[in-house]
Scaffold this active site. Structure first.
Site, PDB file in Angstrom:
ATOM      1  CD  GLU A 324      -2.844  -1.265   2.378  1.00 32.85           C
ATOM      2  OE1 GLU A 324      -2.892  -0.289   3.157  1.00 32.85           O
ATOM      3  OE2 GLU A 324      -3.513  -2.303   2.550  1.00 32.85           O
ATOM      4  CD  GLU A 416      -3.653  -5.903   3.771  1.00 31.56           C
ATOM      5  OE1 GLU A 416      -4.569  -5.136   4.158  1.00 31.56           O
ATOM      6  OE2 GLU A 416      -2.459  -5.692   4.009  1.00 31.56           O
TER       7      GLU A 416
END
Length: 479
Positions: A324, A416
């Site tokens: 991320e 995720e």
């Protein structure tokens, strides 16, 4: 008429972003407009008072919640198509909502922002069968004016050959075998995954199943945490999971090597977050003789030690460092794409070439070309998905972005997730995520993000590989 209720609300921002993505990615082989005034009308009527409509008029008077309009759409082939709506809502009326149903399947709810004139926006991608299809717009909130819908091809890649050769040419046999297995199931199955062993126990207790992939975290091996007395047994737990026949995935919530703020709301334990540290990755990388750079290397070496233990236990690792990054909320992405890419390459080089570690499958976590560190450092690309609770869409737009990023030559993982995409929709829409990995606590257990019924449907779906199914592949020499 009965519908499967799976209501999904799209905000203005998302609708416009998706529209841009569609315009970039879709093919124009099939592109046809279906005028609203030529559709089947129920409770609504044709008008022409508001100018700038496209043909003979538009459909209005969506006043009751069940007022609707049905388009008979004939397409030349089975596949994925994008649907756009051209409509008008006066700015003074504010945003409205419509429900869309295709062939009696899932009912979706979309926001229609107020506009100054008739405009066209994309409302998503749908699976259409060859020949006749029925597309129904149902009033819901109503009080809008529909000019037409447009149907266009939305090609999902997946026809090219995925490369099963690892970027580390010296990868050991166990790691090569895992990669070949992942490639072999790419178009036929998705691996189930879960972050955290406590959550695995919960799944086993409630569903009588276990996931194929478990996510572990190198976080507590970060030296700024170790110096504060933090200990971890993640490596040992990962080895046990491998011995049970499962696949091991590691992320790294990397506590900054120094300069932790450590005050309320910015505690040292949150030192992987940008807000909790003043550590400057750009400075560290541009000053290779500095203490900051040397501390980076020491932290990477600490993780290399754990990877070495895993290698000695014959455990191949799906490793996703610097996840991320483009969000900016973690310090490794706070200075933009160039330092993040340079740091990723440094991690790869230090672990692969300096430490001679050969049990890693390297995963990058972004769909942005600007942030991509390069094909020779990445085996698999991935995306972290956290839509609204209960949103089980297949994430086709993001999947298309990732296939475009790597020219459909690398595997794509949902590294995720909050809600797990519906496996039936994944099959229907040909969205070949390699695995999903549900995050911890509320994302699994709150009954809203993933209902227990949905979890049961996922873990018992033939498309989904769970631990018991994985063991039958005899991927490892152990159980």
């Amino acid at each position: 008429m009965k519908f499967k209720l799976n209501v999904i609300i799209f905000s203005l921002t998302l609708a416009l972003i998706v529209g841009l993505a569609i315009n970039t990615l879709r093919s124009t082989e099939y592109n046809k407009v279906f005028e609203a005034e030529e559709a089947k009308l129920s409770g609504v009527e044709v008008d022409n008072k508001i100018k700038a409509y496209s043909s003979e008029g538009y459909v209005t008077k969506f006043n009751k919640s069940d007022d609707n309009i049905v388009f008979d759409v004939n397409v030349p082939r089975e596949g994925i198509y994008n649907i756009s709506i051209r409509y008008y809502i006066p700015k003074t009326s504010g945003e409205k909502y419509t429900l869309i149903n295709v062939n009696g399947g899932y009912l979706r709810k979309f926001a229609l922002p107020a506009l100054n004139t008739f405009q066209e926006i994309s409302v998503g991608n749908f699976s259409l069968k060859k020949g006749e299809n029925n597309i129904m717009l149902i009033s819901e909130w109503g009080f809008y004016n529909i000019d037409y819908i447009r149907i266009q091809d939305f090609p999902v890649k997946g026809k090219l050959t995925i490369n099963d050769e690892l970027v580390n040419k010296k990868a050991n046999n166990e790691t090569k075998k895992l990669m070949k297995f992942l490639v072999s199931i790419q178009k036929s199955h998705i691996l189930s995954g879960q972050q955290g062993l406590k959550e695995v126990e919960w799944i086993d207790e409630h569903l009588g199943k276990k996931p194929a992939v478990v996510g572990f975290d190198f976080r507590d091996y970060s030296l700024s945490r170790v110096r504060r007395g933090v200990k971890s047994n993640e490596t040992e737990e990962a080895i046990k999971w491998h011995q049970e026949g499962g696949i091991v995935s590691f992320s790294w919530h990397w506590n900054a090597p120094k300069d932790l703020i450590d005050e309320p709301g910015k505690e040292w334990s949150e030192g992987f977050r940008t807000k909790a540290t003043t550590f400057d990755i750009q400075y560290a990388l541009s000053h290779p003789t500095s203490e900051d750079y040397k501390l980076l290397l020491k932290d990477i070496d600490a993780i290399a030690l754990q990877l070495t233990k895993l290698q000695e236990a014959n455990v191949p690792v799906l490793f996703r460092p610097l996840h991320e990054a483009e969000g900016g909320w973690f310090w490794w992405g706070a200075k933009g794409p160039e330092p993040a890419k340079e740091l990723y390459r440094l991690i790869y080089d230090r672990i692969t070439n300096y430490h001679k570690i050969n049990n890693v499958i390297w995963i990058w976590n972004s769909s942005s070309k600007e942030w991509y560190p390069g094909n020779k450092y990445v085996d698999i690309v991935s995306y972290d998905s956290y839509p609204d609770a209960g949103d089980y869409r297949p994430l086709i737009e993001k999947y298309a972005e990732l296939t475009s990023l790597v020219n459909d030559e690398k595997l794509i993982a949902l590294s995720e997730n909050g809600p797990i995409p519906d496996p039936n929709l994944l099959k229907e829409y040909q969205v070949n995520w390699s695995w999903f990995l549900t995050w911890q606590e509320k994302f699994l257990k709150d009954g809203k993000t993933n209902s227990l019924e949905h979890l049961s449907n996922v873990y018992n779906n033939d498309y989904v590989i769970t631990l018991d199914k994985l063991q039958k592949y005899k991927l490892y020499n152990s159980k």
